[in-house]
Design a protein around this motif. Structure first.
Motif, short mmCIF file in Angstrom:
data_model
loop_
_atom_site.label_atom_id
_atom_site.label_comp_id
_atom_site.label_asym_id
_atom_site.label_seq_id
_atom_site.Cartn_x
_atom_site.Cartn_y
_atom_site.Cartn_z
N HIS A 7 0.84 -1.20 0.00
CA HIS A 7 0.00 0.00 0.00
C HIS A 7 0.86 1.24 0.00
O HIS A 7 2.06 1.18 0.25
CB HIS A 7 -0.95 0.01 1.20
CG HIS A 7 -0.27 0.21 2.51
ND1 HIS A 7 0.26 -0.83 3.25
CD2 HIS A 7 0.00 1.34 3.22
CE1 HIS A 7 0.80 -0.37 4.35
NE2 HIS A 7 0.67 0.96 4.36
N THR A 31 -12.69 0.69 -3.75
CA THR A 31 -13.51 0.06 -2.72
C THR A 31 -12.89 0.33 -1.36
O THR A 31 -11.69 0.14 -1.18
CB THR A 31 -13.59 -1.46 -2.95
OG1 THR A 31 -14.15 -1.69 -4.24
CG2 THR A 31 -14.43 -2.15 -1.89
N GLU A 32 -13.71 0.77 -0.41
CA GLU A 32 -13.19 0.97 0.94
C GLU A 32 -12.91 -0.38 1.58
O GLU A 32 -13.72 -1.31 1.47
CB GLU A 32 -14.14 1.78 1.80
CG GLU A 32 -13.54 2.13 3.14
CD GLU A 32 -14.31 3.16 3.94
OE1 GLU A 32 -13.87 3.45 5.07
OE2 GLU A 32 -15.33 3.67 3.45
N VAL A 33 -11.77 -0.48 2.24
CA VAL A 33 -11.35 -1.69 2.94
C VAL A 33 -11.54 -1.45 4.43
O VAL A 33 -11.12 -0.41 4.96
CB VAL A 33 -9.86 -1.98 2.65
CG1 VAL A 33 -9.38 -3.20 3.42
CG2 VAL A 33 -9.63 -2.15 1.16
N LYS A 35 -10.79 -1.33 8.12
CA LYS A 35 -9.57 -1.30 8.92
C LYS A 35 -9.73 -2.20 10.14
O LYS A 35 -10.83 -2.31 10.67
CB LYS A 35 -9.28 0.13 9.38
CG LYS A 35 -8.95 1.10 8.25
CD LYS A 35 -8.74 2.51 8.77
CE LYS A 35 -7.52 2.59 9.62
NZ LYS A 35 -7.17 3.99 9.99
N TRP A 46 -9.13 3.33 4.36
CA TRP A 46 -8.31 2.57 3.41
C TRP A 46 -9.14 2.25 2.18
O TRP A 46 -10.34 1.95 2.28
CB TRP A 46 -7.84 1.27 4.02
CG TRP A 46 -6.88 1.39 5.17
CD1 TRP A 46 -6.34 2.53 5.70
CD2 TRP A 46 -6.35 0.31 5.93
NE1 TRP A 46 -5.51 2.22 6.74
CE2 TRP A 46 -5.49 0.86 6.91
CE3 TRP A 46 -6.51 -1.06 5.88
CZ2 TRP A 46 -4.80 0.08 7.82
CZ3 TRP A 46 -5.83 -1.84 6.79
CH2 TRP A 46 -4.98 -1.28 7.75
N ARG A 48 -9.03 0.29 -1.98
CA ARG A 48 -8.34 -0.66 -2.86
C ARG A 48 -9.04 -0.71 -4.21
O ARG A 48 -10.26 -0.63 -4.31
CB ARG A 48 -8.37 -2.05 -2.23
CG ARG A 48 -7.68 -3.11 -3.09
CD ARG A 48 -7.80 -4.51 -2.49
NE ARG A 48 -7.22 -4.56 -1.16
CZ ARG A 48 -7.76 -5.23 -0.13
NH1 ARG A 48 -8.90 -5.88 -0.27
NH2 ARG A 48 -7.18 -5.23 1.04
N GLU A 53 -3.55 -0.11 -3.36
CA GLU A 53 -4.20 0.17 -2.10
C GLU A 53 -3.65 1.48 -1.55
O GLU A 53 -2.43 1.69 -1.52
CB GLU A 53 -3.97 -0.98 -1.10
CG GLU A 53 -4.88 -0.94 0.08
CD GLU A 53 -4.94 -2.25 0.84
OE1 GLU A 53 -4.79 -2.19 2.08
OE2 GLU A 53 -5.15 -3.31 0.23
N HIS A 55 -3.89 4.00 1.81
CA HIS A 55 -4.31 4.18 3.19
C HIS A 55 -4.24 5.68 3.49
O HIS A 55 -3.19 6.29 3.34
CB HIS A 55 -3.39 3.43 4.15
CG HIS A 55 -3.47 1.96 4.00
ND1 HIS A 55 -2.73 1.10 4.80
CD2 HIS A 55 -4.17 1.17 3.17
CE1 HIS A 55 -2.99 -0.15 4.46
NE2 HIS A 55 -3.86 -0.12 3.46
#
Length: 122
Positions: A7, A31-33, A35, A46, A48, A53, A55
């Motif tokens: 990332h 797309t939000e990842v 945390k 975060w 992706r 990716e 952050h």
């Protein structure tokens, strides 16, 4: 030995998460990842897309990165440029990178991003 890039982190001010979600998720289509809970308590977000990716981490003494930047590849630079412009994020085209079309755009908190599309082979 390094095997890849996991990332890139960019800084953001506290409370900017919704604007970042609108930009990285809405405009760029990432797309939000989720945390991990211990990290979510620190704020930020975060995102992706494909192998990229980003952050966004809260920094108390935030200053946007005006020169340092992630370089993100796309297969449709014109579409991303139009989406950025439509959302109020002006783009700056730069023809000086061999083998690629590219532009720069700033995220909602002022961090510089580079978007690149490889020229077709041949």
């Amino acid at each position: 030995m390094l095997t890849g890039l996991h990332h890139v982190q960019v800084a953001c001010p506290a409370g900017s998460e919704e604007a970042l979600r609108a930009f990285y998720g809405g405009v760029l289509g990432m797309t939000e990842v989720a945390k991990p809970p211990v990290l979510a308590a620190r704020g930020g977000a975060w995102f992706r897309s494909g192998g990229a990716e980003i952050h966004c981490g809260v920094e108390a003494d935030f200053r946007p990165a005006l020169k340092a930047h992630p370089g993100l590849l796309t297969a449709d630079l014109d579409r991303l440029a139009a989406a950025c412009e439509e959302a109020g994020h002006p783009v700056q085209w730069d023809p000086d990178f061999p083998g690629h079309r590219r532009l720069y755009v700033s995220d909602p908190v002022g961090n510089r991003l580079e978007l690149l599309e490889p020229h077709p082979a041949g």
